[in-house]
Design a protein around this motif. Structure first.
Motif, mmCIF file in Angstrom:
data_model
loop_
_atom_site.group_PDB
_atom_site.id
_atom_site.type_symbol
_atom_site.label_atom_id
_atom_site.label_comp_id
_atom_site.label_asym_id
_atom_site.label_seq_id
_atom_site.Cartn_x
_atom_site.Cartn_y
_atom_site.Cartn_z
ATOM 1 N N PHE A 9 0.824 -1.206 0.000
ATOM 2 C CA PHE A 9 0.000 0.000 0.000
ATOM 3 C C PHE A 9 0.858 1.256 0.000
ATOM 4 C CE2 PHE A 9 -3.032 -3.035 1.638
ATOM 5 C CZ PHE A 9 -4.251 -2.589 1.141
ATOM 6 N N ASP A 10 0.536 2.175 -0.891
ATOM 7 C CA ASP A 10 1.006 3.547 -0.782
ATOM 8 C C ASP A 10 0.291 4.164 0.433
ATOM 9 O OD1 ASP A 10 1.984 6.163 -1.607
ATOM 10 O OD2 ASP A 10 -0.078 6.535 -2.284
ATOM 11 N N LEU A 11 0.810 5.257 0.970
ATOM 12 C CA LEU A 11 0.156 5.874 2.137
ATOM 13 C C LEU A 11 -0.565 7.183 1.777
ATOM 14 C CD1 LEU A 11 2.829 5.189 4.931
ATOM 15 C CD2 LEU A 11 0.693 3.963 4.488
ATOM 16 N N ASP A 12 0.219 8.221 1.410
ATOM 17 C CA ASP A 12 -0.387 9.533 1.134
ATOM 18 C C ASP A 12 -1.368 9.447 -0.040
ATOM 19 O OD1 ASP A 12 0.946 11.112 3.098
ATOM 20 O OD2 ASP A 12 2.745 11.168 1.853
ATOM 21 N N ASP A 13 -2.560 9.942 0.198
ATOM 22 C CA ASP A 13 -3.649 9.943 -0.801
ATOM 23 C C ASP A 13 -4.147 8.544 -1.141
ATOM 24 O OD1 ASP A 13 -3.913 12.716 -0.974
ATOM 25 O OD2 ASP A 13 -2.226 12.840 -2.369
ATOM 26 N N THR A 14 -3.773 7.577 -0.301
ATOM 27 C CA THR A 14 -4.330 6.232 -0.435
ATOM 28 C C THR A 14 -5.005 5.845 0.886
ATOM 29 O OG1 THR A 14 -2.729 5.611 -2.121
ATOM 30 C CG2 THR A 14 -3.789 3.815 -0.936
ATOM 31 N N LEU A 15 -4.269 5.953 2.002
ATOM 32 C CA LEU A 15 -4.897 5.688 3.308
ATOM 33 C C LEU A 15 -5.520 6.950 3.902
ATOM 34 C CD1 LEU A 15 -3.333 2.996 3.039
ATOM 35 C CD2 LEU A 15 -2.899 3.102 5.484
ATOM 36 N N GLY A 181 -2.238 2.116 -4.886
ATOM 37 C CA GLY A 181 -1.779 3.491 -4.685
ATOM 38 C C GLY A 181 -2.458 4.446 -5.631
ATOM 39 N N ASP A 182 -2.248 5.745 -5.379
ATOM 40 C CA ASP A 182 -2.975 6.758 -6.160
ATOM 41 C C ASP A 182 -2.198 7.284 -7.355
ATOM 42 O OD1 ASP A 182 -1.318 8.195 -4.041
ATOM 43 O OD2 ASP A 182 -1.920 9.871 -5.336
ATOM 44 N N HIS A 183 -0.865 7.160 -7.319
ATOM 45 C CA HIS A 183 -0.058 7.889 -8.300
ATOM 46 C C HIS A 183 0.187 7.046 -9.555
ATOM 47 C CE1 HIS A 183 3.176 10.404 -9.901
ATOM 48 N NE2 HIS A 183 2.749 11.336 -9.075
ATOM 49 N N ASP A 186 4.319 6.733 -10.015
ATOM 50 C CA ASP A 186 5.032 6.130 -8.883
ATOM 51 C C ASP A 186 4.433 4.777 -8.491
ATOM 52 O OD1 ASP A 186 6.295 8.532 -8.981
ATOM 53 O OD2 ASP A 186 5.511 9.302 -7.079
ATOM 54 N N ASP A 187 3.119 4.720 -8.425
ATOM 55 C CA ASP A 187 2.460 3.499 -7.936
ATOM 56 C C ASP A 187 2.083 2.539 -9.063
ATOM 57 O OD1 ASP A 187 2.349 4.106 -5.075
ATOM 58 O OD2 ASP A 187 1.036 5.750 -5.659
ATOM 59 N N ILE A 188 1.300 3.026 -10.000
ATOM 60 C CA ILE A 188 0.730 2.115 -11.009
ATOM 61 C C ILE A 188 1.810 1.668 -11.998
ATOM 62 C CG2 ILE A 188 -1.062 1.841 -12.754
ATOM 63 C CD1 ILE A 188 -2.044 2.272 -9.774
#
Ligand SMILES: [Mg+2]
Length: 234
Positions: A9-15, A181-183, A186-188
């Motif tokens: 899990f990403d944290l910022d803008d995800t949790l 994640g949201d980004h 960076d994430d996807i």
């Protein structure tokens, strides 16, 4: 049937939503500096202090993935430019601690905690952040096996380092893992490049549209378990 073992899990803008957290932390940070370093506040308003921080990074690119050191060292320089001498490093470190403490004051998105608790009964959860949120300061950390920040591996997502760290802990293959994640980059894109599944979190008001690279996306935490289930069955 493929068995998913790991959820990263990403944290910022995800949790949680990061903008109000960072804005609040920046305010507390500047208010603290107003008290302890008035000459700095005379020379830099919040915007010009931020501009100085960005300029500092352009001159010290090695700090790109060391966001805490970047903030401490750029503030030290700003203090020196404002006339502070040998005390500047101590003032900067104290001010950073004030920022970091305020930065942990997050509000989990609706239903995040209950869903994380539920998922932790079936999967290994690991958090991977490019920021300096410290999950261990929150009760939700009880559901996570491990938490990593980009500064610990000196490489931010989308670089493989954080994803590889998570895969290594669980000892699973990329296609046995889903990153959430949201980004987009960076994430996807980072997760997909390594062969993990990726679920896009579209949770903030100005979230980008679901991206074609993402295997799934969700707008509400309550929808995440079924999206994970669907990928497990692919
Ligand atoms: Mg994020």
């Amino acid at each position: 049937m493929k068995k998913i073992k790991l959820l990263s899990f990403d944290l910022d803008d995800t949790l949680w939503l990061s903008k109000p957290v960072i804005q609040h932390a920046e305010q507390i940070f500047y208010a603290h500096l107003t008290d302890v370093a008035p000459a700095l506040v005379n020379r830099f308003n919040p915007d010009s202090l931020r501009a100085h921080r960005l300029d500092f990074l352009s001159r010290h690119p090695a700090l790109k993935h060391q966001i805490s050191q970047w903030r401490i060292k750029s503030l030290t320089e700003a203090l020196e430019l404002s006339g502070y001498k040998e005390q500047s490093a101590v003032i900067a470190l104290d001010a950073f601690e004030v920022f970091l403490k305020a930065r942990q004051q997050i509000t989990l998105l609706p239903h995040c905690k209950e869903v994380i608790a539920q998922l932790s009964e079936h999967y290994i959860l690991i958090s991977l952040t490019n920021g300096n949120a410290d999950l261990s300061q929150h009760s939700i950390s009880q559901y996570f096996t491990a938490s990593y920040q980009a500064e610990q591996v000196n490489a931010a997502k989308p670089s493989p380092a954080l994803f590889l760290k998570a895969l290594a802990i669980v000892g699973c293959k990329p296609d046995e893992a889903i990153h959430i994640g949201d980004h987009i980059v960076d994430d996807i894109s980072g997760a997909k490049a390594l062969g993990l599944f990726a679920i896009q979190a579209c949770l903030k008001p100005d979230s980008p549209a679901p991206h074609a690279l993402a295997d799934e996306h969700f707008y509400d935490w309550r929808d995440l378990p079924s999206k994970i289930q669907q990928l497990s069955l692919r």
